[in-house]
Design an enzyme around this catalytic site. Structure first.
Site: not given
Length: 165
Positions: A36-38, A40, A56, A158
């Site tokens: 959701g945030m990034g 890799v 990332k 996480d």
């Protein structure tokens, strides 16, 4: 679109295979995962003997999330533990996207292993894995900031099978 976000509901375009970052230092090989945030990526570091690294990408480019990502990068770069990947670089590209460079850990993650395994894991195997994860968590929760000499516990927010290799 939120006040702290630079894009609407769709994600910005992902990096392409062969694309470079940091004036050609890092060459993208493939996307490994997306959350959701990034995202890799697997990349090659041309400054370090063609070493494979994980990069990332922070998809949130608002000032608040950028500062949080920067602080996380600075903190993670100070951690040294055999069960944690080393953070070796952090940078912002002219596009405003932020990147965190870390050791690439080859192999399947626990989620992938669980999907291919039929039935339960042998207890002895699971105990070895849990011991390694717990060792890293004990290290993080008991971390002493070398700059201040004070306890500065780090909470991993996480932990899930997809993040364990």
């Amino acid at each position: 679109m939120t006040a702290d976000s630079c894009y609407p509901d769709e994600l910005p375009t992902m990096l392409e295979v062969g694309q470079t970052l940091q004036n050609g230092r890092y060459r993208i090989q493939q996307q490994l995962t997306q959350g959701g945030m990034g995202r890799v990526y697997l990349a090659i570091d041309h400054n370090l003997s063609e070493q494979r690294v994980a990069i990332k990408e922070n998809l949130e480019t608002g000032t608040g999330t950028q500062e949080q990502f920067r602080q996380e990068a600075l903190l993670l770069a100070r951690l040294t533990h055999p069960n944690l990947p080393r953070v070796t670089d952090h940078f912002i590209e002219p596009s405003g996207r932020q990147y965190l460079v870390m050791d690439y850990v080859d192999g399947e993650n626990l989620r992938e292993i669980m999907q291919t395994r039929n039935g339960p894991f042998p207890e002895a195997e699971v105990i070895v894995w849990i011991d390694q994860v717990m060792d890293a968590l004990i290290f993080m929760h008991g971390w002493i900031d070398p700059a201040t000499g004070k306890a500065s516990p780090i909470i991993h927010r996480d932990i899930k099978p997809g993040n364990i290799k």
